[in-house]
Design a protein around this motif. Structure first.
Motif, short mmCIF file in Angstrom:
data_model
loop_
_atom_site.label_atom_id
_atom_site.label_comp_id
_atom_site.label_asym_id
_atom_site.label_seq_id
_atom_site.Cartn_x
_atom_site.Cartn_y
_atom_site.Cartn_z
N ASP A 415 0.85 -1.18 0.00
CA ASP A 415 0.00 0.00 0.00
C ASP A 415 0.89 1.23 0.00
O ASP A 415 2.10 1.15 0.23
N PRO A 416 0.32 2.40 -0.28
CA PRO A 416 1.14 3.62 -0.37
C PRO A 416 1.82 4.00 0.94
O PRO A 416 2.74 4.83 0.92
N GLU A 417 1.38 3.44 2.06
CA GLU A 417 1.96 3.83 3.34
C GLU A 417 3.25 3.08 3.65
O GLU A 417 3.92 3.39 4.64
N PHE A 418 3.60 2.09 2.83
CA PHE A 418 4.85 1.37 3.08
C PHE A 418 6.04 2.31 2.93
O PHE A 418 6.10 3.12 2.01
N THR A 419 6.98 2.18 3.84
CA THR A 419 8.19 3.00 3.80
C THR A 419 9.35 2.22 4.39
O THR A 419 9.16 1.36 5.25
N LEU A 420 10.55 2.54 3.92
CA LEU A 420 11.75 1.97 4.52
C LEU A 420 12.10 2.66 5.83
O LEU A 420 12.95 2.18 6.58
N GLY A 421 11.43 3.79 6.10
CA GLY A 421 11.67 4.51 7.34
C GLY A 421 13.08 5.06 7.44
O GLY A 421 13.69 5.02 8.51
N CYS A 422 13.56 5.58 6.32
CA CYS A 422 14.98 5.98 6.28
C CYS A 422 15.12 7.41 5.76
O CYS A 422 15.70 7.64 4.68
N HIS A 423 14.57 8.35 6.51
CA HIS A 423 14.74 9.78 6.19
C HIS A 423 14.34 10.10 4.76
O HIS A 423 15.00 10.89 4.07
N GLY A 424 13.25 9.48 4.29
CA GLY A 424 12.75 9.80 2.96
C GLY A 424 13.29 8.94 1.84
O GLY A 424 12.79 9.01 0.71
N HIS A 425 14.30 8.14 2.09
CA HIS A 425 14.83 7.25 1.06
C HIS A 425 13.90 6.06 0.88
O HIS A 425 13.55 5.39 1.85
#
Length: 535
Positions: A415-425
Motif C-alpha cells: 500500500d502507499p503507506e509502506f516505507t523503509l523509514g529511512c529519512h525519505g529514502h
C-alpha cells in the motif's frame, strides 16, 4: 459519623479496586496499539493465501478447510476482513484480541455469586483482569495472528460456560457453536457445558449438549488431516505429554523454567479437583467447576496435539499464548476457594488477589521479553514481501503465493503507506553514494564501527551485521546497487545474538533479486555510512 466513615471507606476501596483492575487491560491495549503494523507470522499469510484467489477475492469454501488440523472458520474470516478492510494492519487484530480478553473477564464476572458483597465481586474481577491480561501473554498483544487464532474460541467457550451457569440453554448453544467454528480450543466446550447443566440438575440440556459434543468430536476425528502438526511429536511419550499438561495449567508461575510451572500446575489441578468434589452440589459453583474442567481439557489438548521439544524451554506448555489456560484455571480456583470459605474476610480476599496478581505479572516479564526478542527480527517480513525475495521469505516462513492477493487487496506492505523509514529514502531512489563515509571495521577503536557478518551482499539473501555510530544504533539500513539505486533495506536495533555485542547494534536487511553487486549503507542523523564485510 461511623456509618458515614464506613461508607466512605467502602467507596474508597471500590475506587481503588476499579483502577487496579483497569491497569493490566490498559497495559495490554497499549502494547497492542504499539505493535508493528506488519503481520510477521506464517499462519496469517498461509491462511490468507488459501482463502483468496490472486485477485484478492474470498474463496468462501476454503474458509471451512482445517488449519493445523483444526476448524478455523472465524479466524479465517477475520484475517480476510483485516486484509480487505484495514489494509492488513496487525494492530487491528491485536486490539481485537484485547477486547475479546476483556469479554472473557466480563463473562467470569457475570458468574460471581450474588451472595458476595460488591467489594468481594470487584476484588475477584480485578484478579481475573490481572490473570488474563498478564504479561505472560505478550505474544497475543504483539501479533494479532496469535490472538485471533486462539482467543475467539476461548471467549466463546467462556461465554457458553457463563450462560450455562445462568441456566440459559439457547445462548449457551449458540456460543458453543461459535467456539467450535473458531479453533480446536472450542471443541471441548459442549462437554463442559453439559457438565455445568448436570451440576445444575438440568437433565435434558445435559444429554443434548453431551450428544452434540460427541457428534462434533466424531466428525472432527473423521475429517481432520492425518499426521501431526506444528512439529509435534508422534511418539507415545506419556511423561512428556503429562509435563506439558501440567505446565500449561501452571504457566502463570514460571517465566521459562518448566519444573516450576509443572509443580504449580499439579497444585492447581489438585486444588481444583478437591474443591470441585466438595462443592459440586452447590449451583453457584457449577460454572466455576465447568471452567476448571475446560482449562484441563485445553491443557490435555495441548499435551496430546502440540507436545514438542523444539520450543524454547523444551516445554510447549510454557508458550506465551497458552498461559490463558493457567489464567482460567487460577480464576476458577480463586472463586471456588471463596465459595468454600464464605466467611473469608474481604481484607484477606483482596490481599490474596493482589499477591497472586502482582506475583504472576512480575514472573511474566521474562516471557514477555523473550517474545519481544523473538519477534523483532521478523519485522524484515515487510521489506522481504515488498521486494519479493523468495529465499528470504522462505527463511521467514512466509508463503510467497499470497503476494498477488495481498497486492490486489492493498494489504500492507503493498500500500502507499509502506516505507523503509529511512529519512525519505525509498525503493528505487538514488543515493548520493559519493557523500558516504566508510564505517570503520569491527577492530576499530572508539564508538563508531561496524561490519557485515554475512559472506556476500547479494539480492534475495538475508544480510546481517552490526553497527554502532556515536555509541548508538543507526537510524536505518539501505542496500544499493552499483549505480546507487536503492534495491532493498533493513531493520535496526535488534537484540544481539553474538557474544560481546550489546543489544540494539544488530541489523538485518534484504534486497530484490539481481542488480549485483550491492553495498550496505547505514544512515544516522542524515549522514550516510558505507558498511563493508570484515571491516
Amino acid at each position: 459519623m461511623p456509618a458515614t466513615a464506613a461508607r466512605s471507606g467502602r467507596h474508597g476501596t471500590t475506587a481503588v479496586l476499579a483502577v487496579a483492575g483497569a491497569i493490566p487491560a490498559l497495559l495490554a491495549l497499549l502494547a497492542a496499539w504499539r505493535a508493528p503494523r506488519i503481520h510477521v507470522l506464517l499462519d496469517y499469510w498461509h491462511v490468507l493465501a488459501r482463502i483468496t484467489d490472486d485477485g484478492g477475492n474470498l474463496l468462501f469454501g476454503q474458509v471451512f478447510a482445517y488449519h493445523l488440523d483444526q476448524p478455523f472458520v472465524l479466524p479465517s474470516l477475520l484475517f480476510y476482513a483485516d486484509a480487505a478492510w484495514f489494509g492488513g494492519d496487525n494492530r487491528m487484530l491485536t486490539v481485537l484480541s484485547v477486547a475479546l480478553v476483556g469479554g472473557i473477564v466480563a463473562c467470569l464476572h457475570s458468574m460471581l455469586p450474588k451472595s458476595l458483597p460488591v467489594q468481594g465481586k470487584l476484588a475477584l474481577t480485578v484478579g481475573f483482569s490481572w490473570l488474563l491480561f498478564t504479561s505472560h501473554a505478550a505474544e497475543i498483544w504483539l501479533q494479532g495472528t496469535n490472538g485471533i487464532s486462539w482467543i475467539p474460541a476461548v471467549f466463546f467457550s467462556s461465554l457458553a460456560v457463563s450462560r450455562a451457569h445462568q441456566g440459559r440453554v439457547w445462548t449457551a448453544a449458540i456460543a458453543s457453536a461459535l467456539a467450535c467454528l473458531s479453533f480446536g480450543a472450542g471443541l471441548p466446550v459442549l462437554f463442559v457445558v453439559a457438565i455445568v447443566f448436570r451440576l445444575r440438575g438440568q437433565r435434558t440440556a445435559t444429554l443434548g449438549f453431551a450428544a452434540a459434543g460427541a457428534v462434533v468430536i466424531a466428525g472432527w476425528l473423521l475429517t481432520k488431516p492425518v499426521g501431526q502438526q506444528s512439529l509435534a511429536t508422534s511418539a507415545f511419550d506419556p511423561d512428556g505429554r503429562l509435563s506439558v499438561i501440567l505446565a500449561a495449567l501452571g504457566g502463570l508461575w514460571s517465566g521459562d523454567l518448566a519444573v516450576a510451572a509443572i509443580i504449580a500446575g499439579a497444585i492447581t489441578l489438585a486444588l481444583l479437583a478437591l474443591l470441585s468434589t466438595t462443592l459440586h452440589a452447590q449451583p453457584q459453583a457449577s460454572g466455576w467447576i465447568g471452567l476448571g474442567c475446560y482449562s484441563l481439557a485445553l491443557a490435555v489438548l495441548i499435551g496430546l496435539g502440540r507436545t514438542s521439544s523444539q520450543v524454547p524451554g523444551g516445554n510447549v506448555g510454557l508458550i506465551s499464548r497458552y498461559v490463558v489456560i493457567a489464567a482460567l484455571a487460577t480464576s476458577a480456583l480463586l472463586v471456588l476457594i471463596t465459595l468454600y470459605r464464605p466467611q473469608w474476610p474481604l481484607r484477606a480476599l483482596v490481599v490474596t488477589v493482589v499477591a497472586v496478581s502482582l506475583a504472576t505479572h512480575a514472573i511474566g516479564a521474562t516471557k514477555a521479553d523473550n517474545a519481544r526478542r523473538g519477534y523483532a527480527p521478523l519485522a524484515l517480513t515487510a521489506i522481504a514481501l515488498r521486494v519479493d525475495a523468495p529465499a528470504v521469505l522462505n527463511q521467514l516462513h512466509i508463503q510467497r503465493d499470497v503476494i498477488p492477493a495481498a497486492r490486489a487487496l492493498g494489504a500492507y506492505p503493498f500500500d502507499p503507506e509502506f516505507t523503509l523509514g529511512c529519512h525519505g529514502h525509498e525503493l528505487g531512489d538514488s543515493l548520493r553514494t559519493a557523500d558516504a563515509t566508510d564505517l570503520p571495521g569491527p577492530d576499530a577503536t572508539g564508538d563508531t564501527h561496524g561490519t557485515v557478518t554475512t559472506g556476500r551482499v547479494t539480492g534475495d539473501a538475508l544480510i546481517t551485521g552490526w553497527a554502532t555510530i556515536n555509541a548508538t544504533s543507526p537510524d536505518c539500513i539501505l542496500l544499493a546497487d552499483a549505480t546507487g539505486t536503492i534495491t532493498g533495506g533493513g531493520i535496526t536495533g535488534l537484540p544481539s545474538t553474538a557474544p560481546g555485542l550489546p543489544d540494539g547494534t544488530t541489523w538485518h536487511a534484504t534486497a530484490r533479486p539481481g542488480n549485483e553487486p550491492l553495498t550496505v549503507y547505514a544512515e544516522k542523523d542524515h549522514h550516510l555510512y558505507r558498511i563493508t564485510s570484515g571491516g
